[in-house]
Design a protein around this motif. Structure first.
Motif, PDB file in Angstrom:
ATOM      1  N   LEU A 101       0.866  -1.191   0.031  1.00  0.00           N
ATOM      2  CA  LEU A 101      -0.049  -0.098   0.060  1.00  0.00           C
ATOM      3  C   LEU A 101       0.929   1.254  -0.081  1.00  0.00           C
ATOM      4  O   LEU A 101       1.513   1.686   1.138  1.00  0.00           O
ATOM      5  N   ILE A 102       0.968   1.857  -1.122  1.00  0.00           N
ATOM      6  CA  ILE A 102       1.733   3.208  -1.273  1.00  0.00           C
ATOM      7  C   ILE A 102       1.115   4.262  -0.954  1.00  0.00           C
ATOM      8  O   ILE A 102       0.043   4.774  -1.410  1.00  0.00           O
ATOM      9  N   PRO A 103       1.553   5.306  -0.069  1.00  0.00           N
ATOM     10  CA  PRO A 103       0.866   6.332   0.268  1.00  0.00           C
ATOM     11  C   PRO A 103       0.647   7.177  -1.150  1.00  0.00           C
ATOM     12  O   PRO A 103       1.308   7.219  -1.949  1.00  0.00           O
ATOM     13  N   GLN A 104      -0.547   8.004  -1.119  1.00  0.00           N
ATOM     14  CA  GLN A 104      -0.862   8.897  -2.148  1.00  0.00           C
ATOM     15  C   GLN A 104       0.240   9.952  -2.432  1.00  0.00           C
ATOM     16  O   GLN A 104       0.662  10.715  -1.378  1.00  0.00           O
ATOM     17  N   GLY A 105       0.529  10.040  -3.546  1.00  0.00           N
ATOM     18  CA  GLY A 105       1.604  10.868  -3.993  1.00  0.00           C
ATOM     19  C   GLY A 105       3.114  10.421  -4.026  1.00  0.00           C
ATOM     20  O   GLY A 105       3.846  11.166  -4.291  1.00  0.00           O
ATOM     21  N   SER A 106       3.139   9.328  -3.326  1.00  0.00           N
ATOM     22  CA  SER A 106       4.588   8.836  -3.346  1.00  0.00           C
ATOM     23  C   SER A 106       5.021   8.346  -4.619  1.00  0.00           C
ATOM     24  O   SER A 106       4.167   7.726  -5.229  1.00  0.00           O
ATOM     25  N   SER A 107       6.305   8.316  -4.889  1.00  0.00           N
ATOM     26  CA  SER A 107       6.920   7.709  -6.043  1.00  0.00           C
ATOM     27  C   SER A 107       7.448   6.437  -5.818  1.00  0.00           C
ATOM     28  O   SER A 107       8.058   5.795  -6.717  1.00  0.00           O
ATOM     29  N   ALA A 108       7.449   5.903  -4.535  1.00  0.00           N
ATOM     30  CA  ALA A 108       7.919   4.520  -4.236  1.00  0.00           C
ATOM     31  C   ALA A 108       7.380   3.524  -5.060  1.00  0.00           C
ATOM     32  O   ALA A 108       6.074   3.612  -5.337  1.00  0.00           O
ATOM     33  N   GLN A 109       8.117   2.307  -5.115  1.00  0.00           N
ATOM     34  CA  GLN A 109       7.572   1.247  -5.826  1.00  0.00           C
ATOM     35  C   GLN A 109       7.842  -0.053  -5.163  1.00  0.00           C
ATOM     36  O   GLN A 109       9.103  -0.213  -5.089  1.00  0.00           O
ATOM     37  N   VAL A 110       7.205  -0.904  -4.785  1.00  0.00           N
ATOM     38  CA  VAL A 110       7.526  -1.933  -3.784  1.00  0.00           C
ATOM     39  C   VAL A 110       6.444  -2.833  -4.041  1.00  0.00           C
ATOM     40  O   VAL A 110       5.416  -2.859  -4.498  1.00  0.00           O
ATOM     41  N   LYS A 111       7.207  -4.247  -4.334  1.00  0.00           N
ATOM     42  CA  LYS A 111       6.628  -5.461  -4.611  1.00  0.00           C
ATOM     43  C   LYS A 111       6.927  -6.610  -3.896  1.00  0.00           C
ATOM     44  O   LYS A 111       8.297  -6.774  -3.111  1.00  0.00           O
ATOM     45  N   VAL A 112       6.048  -7.458  -3.528  1.00  0.00           N
ATOM     46  CA  VAL A 112       6.297  -8.545  -2.446  1.00  0.00           C
ATOM     47  C   VAL A 112       5.735  -9.804  -2.993  1.00  0.00           C
ATOM     48  O   VAL A 112       4.709 -10.034  -3.450  1.00  0.00           O
ATOM     49  N   TYR A 113       6.707 -10.738  -3.244  1.00  0.00           N
ATOM     50  CA  TYR A 113       6.669 -11.869  -3.940  1.00  0.00           C
ATOM     51  C   TYR A 113       6.720 -13.190  -2.950  1.00  0.00           C
ATOM     52  O   TYR A 113       7.507 -13.029  -2.051  1.00  0.00           O
ATOM     53  N   ILE A 114       6.120 -14.034  -3.331  1.00  0.00           N
ATOM     54  CA  ILE A 114       5.838 -15.217  -2.372  1.00  0.00           C
ATOM     55  C   ILE A 114       6.904 -16.288  -2.937  1.00  0.00           C
ATOM     56  O   ILE A 114       7.170 -16.595  -4.061  1.00  0.00           O
ATOM     57  N   GLN A 115       7.857 -16.669  -1.746  1.00  0.00           N
ATOM     58  CA  GLN A 115       8.797 -17.623  -2.205  1.00  0.00           C
ATOM     59  C   GLN A 115       8.724 -18.988  -1.520  1.00  0.00           C
ATOM     60  O   GLN A 115       9.223 -20.158  -2.098  1.00  0.00           O
ATOM     61  N   ASP A 116       8.199 -18.870  -0.204  1.00  0.00           N
ATOM     62  CA  ASP A 116       8.432 -20.157   0.684  1.00  0.00           C
ATOM     63  C   ASP A 116       6.998 -20.390   1.308  1.00  0.00           C
ATOM     64  O   ASP A 116       6.824 -19.456   2.183  1.00  0.00           O
ATOM     65  N   LEU A 117       6.111 -21.168   1.032  1.00  0.00           N
ATOM     66  CA  LEU A 117       5.036 -21.364   1.435  1.00  0.00           C
ATOM     67  C   LEU A 117       5.342 -21.766   2.908  1.00  0.00           C
ATOM     68  O   LEU A 117       4.159 -21.277   3.759  1.00  0.00           O
ATOM     69  N   SER A 118       5.909 -22.560   3.308  1.00  0.00           N
ATOM     70  CA  SER A 118       6.075 -23.068   4.640  1.00  0.00           C
ATOM     71  C   SER A 118       6.394 -21.811   5.561  1.00  0.00           C
ATOM     72  O   SER A 118       6.116 -22.106   6.748  1.00  0.00           O
ATOM     73  N   LYS A 119       7.143 -21.040   5.142  1.00  0.00           N
ATOM     74  CA  LYS A 119       7.224 -19.844   6.129  1.00  0.00           C
ATOM     75  C   LYS A 119       6.483 -18.658   6.045  1.00  0.00           C
ATOM     76  O   LYS A 119       6.437 -17.668   6.896  1.00  0.00           O
ATOM     77  N   LEU A 120       5.309 -18.681   5.078  1.00  0.00           N
ATOM     78  CA  LEU A 120       4.305 -17.572   4.732  1.00  0.00           C
ATOM     79  C   LEU A 120       3.665 -17.332   6.207  1.00  0.00           C
ATOM     80  O   LEU A 120       3.104 -18.267   6.514  1.00  0.00           O
ATOM     81  N   GLN A 121       3.678 -16.112   6.579  1.00  0.00           N
ATOM     82  CA  GLN A 121       2.825 -15.636   7.721  1.00  0.00           C
ATOM     83  C   GLN A 121       1.672 -14.675   7.373  1.00  0.00           C
ATOM     84  O   GLN A 121       1.952 -13.865   6.322  1.00  0.00           O
ATOM     85  N   ALA A 122       0.549 -14.985   8.052  1.00  0.00           N
ATOM     86  CA  ALA A 122      -0.402 -13.858   7.672  1.00  0.00           C
ATOM     87  C   ALA A 122      -0.331 -12.651   8.633  1.00  0.00           C
ATOM     88  O   ALA A 122       0.365 -12.681   9.637  1.00  0.00           O
ATOM     89  N   GLY A 123      -0.742 -11.703   8.212  1.00  0.00           N
ATOM     90  CA  GLY A 123      -0.547 -10.557   8.955  1.00  0.00           C
ATOM     91  C   GLY A 123      -0.192  -9.273   8.293  1.00  0.00           C
ATOM     92  O   GLY A 123       0.205  -9.373   6.887  1.00  0.00           O
ATOM     93  N   GLU A 124       0.287  -8.275   8.795  1.00  0.00           N
ATOM     94  CA  GLU A 124       0.381  -7.052   8.178  1.00  0.00           C
ATOM     95  C   GLU A 124       1.910  -6.459   8.627  1.00  0.00           C
ATOM     96  O   GLU A 124       2.300  -6.545   9.736  1.00  0.00           O
ATOM     97  N   TYR A 125       2.566  -6.085   7.638  1.00  0.00           N
ATOM     98  CA  TYR A 125       4.009  -5.636   7.763  1.00  0.00           C
ATOM     99  C   TYR A 125       4.031  -4.017   7.440  1.00  0.00           C
ATOM    100  O   TYR A 125       3.422  -3.481   6.610  1.00  0.00           O
ATOM    101  N   GLU A 126       4.827  -3.371   8.261  1.00  0.00           N
ATOM    102  CA  GLU A 126       5.040  -1.935   7.901  1.00  0.00           C
ATOM    103  C   GLU A 126       6.528  -1.571   7.534  1.00  0.00           C
ATOM    104  O   GLU A 126       7.347  -1.816   8.360  1.00  0.00           O
ATOM    105  N   LEU A 127       6.795  -1.090   6.251  1.00  0.00           N
ATOM    106  CA  LEU A 127       7.991  -0.756   5.883  1.00  0.00           C
ATOM    107  C   LEU A 127       8.153   0.718   5.933  1.00  0.00           C
ATOM    108  O   LEU A 127       7.643   1.395   5.435  1.00  0.00           O
ATOM    109  N   GLY A 128       9.386   1.316   6.735  1.00  0.00           N
ATOM    110  CA  GLY A 128       9.534   2.631   6.732  1.00  0.00           C
ATOM    111  C   GLY A 128      11.054   2.976   6.456  1.00  0.00           C
ATOM    112  O   GLY A 128      12.053   2.109   6.544  1.00  0.00           O
ATOM    113  N   PHE A 129      11.338   3.949   6.056  1.00  0.00           N
ATOM    114  CA  PHE A 129      12.772   4.782   5.849  1.00  0.00           C
ATOM    115  C   PHE A 129      13.043   6.023   6.467  1.00  0.00           C
ATOM    116  O   PHE A 129      12.055   6.861   6.389  1.00  0.00           O
TER     117      PHE A 129
END
Length: 627
Positions: free
Chosen positions: A338-366
């Protein structure tokens, strides 16, 4: 003397009359909601000093006192808030439990029917009829997941509507309290309008069902009314207003705010209490949790099926295509951030390992120099993206930062939240189901590396062998002759040998061998057997759960939460009833007591009237004696 007797008698009559009036007022309002018993406080008049002694001068009604106890009322407000929260919470979880037990339970049933269709196809893998059944069942799985997600999204919308109506009522209560305060200011000095105070308390009681309430006295006539952890709703003759504002960083997840002057002050939903707290918890925590787990099950099922499709050959001798929506399609990977409105950031989330996949929300900051990732459990950790484009791995997903994040920006990552909404059965041609596995029985793979043919070519049979120390790999023919000299493992991208391309990921164990046979074999069902095995394979939760186990775990979790809410509701009911009983002992009207008071004050009235009669007779006697 007669004058003194007449004065004493008249004062007694008037006082007894006021007592009778107040007692009648209590009896008339015995069934009035929120009414507090009233009683007249009698006081003796100041004595008269005469002849070296104090002589009493009668009685007067000092005030009409309202039956009220601040401590008991505060306790009632608190228990009302707790009971309202628990009642609303229990109702929400009951509806959700019914959803999971009825419509949502159809999803694992549809999955099992798909597995049954695959088993039937394994008996006649070249039969187009059985292949069509598999695709129809796949459509049913996708449609069931779509419908369940839609119902959950509708519940979120309904909750938002209830929140808006509740806030409207809270604001109305604030304005009504101000009107009462203004009326109290018009009360003659030193007096008190007990019936207005009852209306005031009744509004506070109603407000307590919506949120935590604290009442403090502002001055002799008015009060401050605070909600939550100390946010002012009413201050004397001024009221604030509650509003819903855009959430941060998710503007769609609105949050509560109070208008403070010309600005808005956000209020944390964690400390408001009452019905409001339950509504926010359901919308912001419970529903997302169910959506996340449902999406996790969706990804586990569709990705495992798609992976096996890519490891087999269809009726046309081609490598199988994806049966369901590709979970790592670029647009799908981008939709998880979820990119903030007006932001130029581009972030993608790829699934790699089903056994480690967790439900929930992450917050990435800089912060301008360092990336920080807030985990679903609330903890935070620093991350260092690397490569081009920069990326890092966490909990079975790869987070790729295609365009940089600006300093101070926060980006929400939801790997599984909308998977059930977005899934579709993409395959329409039954001939494209990959029944034949191109990895032959000679394959011996103990590690977790993923092998996939990317472009079939003239080379139809070969082996890919990993060295004992897992540092190199080589391509051999089926007799063990070298087709491609050893190279560093893992390969950086696609490997092409004899016109045939393949990929081999990291994770292979030393000595693993991948034996490939791309020659079509009539009636081969090797890949279908692997698809059948998915039904019980522990793909999720670090190898502890199958895909359907994820749903069962969610169902159990919601059942536990509902049972806890039901117990909390019962405890809250008992506590509220006990508090109501204590308030009733102080403020409630007891008809037996009022009847006894009526007789007592009637006798006092009659006795005081007799004093006036004696005074009149004495005065007449004195007049007659003077003649």
């Amino acid at each position: 003397m007669a004058f003194d007797l007449l004065s004493l008698g008249s004062q007694g009559v008037l006082t007894a009359q006021r007592q009778l009036n107040t007692t009648s007022h209590n009896i008339n309002n015995v069934n009035t909601d929120g009414y507090s018993r009233q009683s007249v406080v009698q006081q003796t008049n100041d004595p008269l000093w005469w002849g070296g002694n104090n002589y009493g001068t009668g009685v007067h009604a000092a005030e009409v006192r309202r039956g009220y106890d601040q401590f008991a009322t505060n306790e009632l407000n608190l228990t009302t808030t707790n009971h309202s929260y628990a009642t609303e919470r229990d109702g929400q979880l009951e509806r959700l439990d019914k959803l999971l037990a009825n419509s949502a339970s159809q999803v694992p049933q549809d999955m099992n029917q798909w597995y049954d269709a695959v088993k039937a196809m394994a008996d006649s893998p070249n039969d187009l009829g059985t292949r069509k059944v598999v695709l129809e069942k796949a459509k049913m799985v996708a449609a069931g997941l779509n419908d369940t997600h839609r119902v959950l999204a509708e519940q979120k919308d309904v909750t938002n509507d209830v929140l808006a109506k509740t806030l409207h009522r809270v604001n109305d209560i604030g304005r009504e309290l101000v009107e009462i305060h203004q009326a109290l200011l018009k009360t003659p000095a030193g007096g008190a309008d007990n019936d207005l105070m009852d209306r005031h308390q009744q509004l506070i009681n109603e407000l307590s069902t919506y949120t935590k309430v604290t009442v403090t006295r502002k001055n002799a006539e008015t009060f401050n009314v605070l909600i939550g952890s100390g946010h002012t709703l009413v201050s004397g003759t001024h009221s604030s207003e509650l509003q819903m504002i855009n959430g941060d960083p998710d503007p769609q997840q609105t949050q509560l705010a109070v208008v403070a002057g010309k600005s808005l002050k956000a209020i944390s939903s964690d400390d408001v209490g009452g019905k409001l707290a339950s509504l926010f918890e359901y919308r912001d925590k419970t529903l997302p949790q169910v959506m996340d787990e449902l999406g996790k099950m969706t990804i586990g099922f569709t990705e495992s099926v798609n992976q096996l499709q890519s490891q087999g050959l269809d009726l046309n001798g081609q490598v199988g295509e994806a049966m369901f929506t590709d979970v790592n399609a670029p647009e799908v990977a981008a939709s998880r951030a979820l990119i903030p409105q007006g932001s130029s950031a581009q972030v993608k989330v790829y699934i790699q390992d089903l056994s480690k996949l967790q439900a929930g929300e992450y917050e990435l900051g800089f912060n301008g120099s360092q990336h920080t990732l807030k985990m679903p459990d609330g903890s935070s950790q620093s991350v260092i993206p690397s490569g081009l484009p920069p990326s890092f791995d966490v909990d079975g997903v790869r987070i790729e930062i295609a365009a940089p994040i600006a300093s101070g920006e926060k980006i929400l990552l939801r790997p599984t939240r909308n998977a059930a909404r977005d899934v579709q059965a993409e395959m329409t041609d039954p001939a494209k189901i990959a029944a034949q596995s191109y990895l032959s029985s000679a394959t011996q793979a103990q590690g977790k590396a993923e092998f996939a043919i990317t472009s079939p070519g003239p080379l139809r049979e070969f082996q890919v062998a990993v060295s004992p120390d897992s540092s190199q790999f080589a391509v051999l023919d089926m007799q063990g002759n070298v087709l491609q000299a050893p190279q560093p493992y893992p390969p950086s991208g696609q490997v092409v040998v004899g016109g045939t391309g393949f990929t081999l990921s990291n994770g292979a164990a030393g000595g693993d061998v991948f034996a490939v046979n791309l020659n079509a074999a009539t009636g081969d069902n090797g890949n279908l057997i692997k698809m059948q095995d998915l039904q019980d394979m522990k793909l999720m939760n670090k190898g502890r759960s199958s895909v359907i186990d994820v749903y069962e775990g969610l169902n159990t979790e919601m059942g536990v939460q509902r049972a806890s809410a039901a117990r909390l509701k019962e405890v809250g009911r008992q506590e509220k009833e006990a508090a109501e009983s204590r308030v009733a002992e102080i403020s409630g009207v007891n008809m037996d007591e009022e009847a006894a008071n009526m007789m007592k004050f009637q006798q006092a009235y009659m006795a005081s009237s007799r004093i006036m009669t004696v005074a009149n007779e004495t005065f007449n006697t004195l007049l007659n004696a003077a003649r």
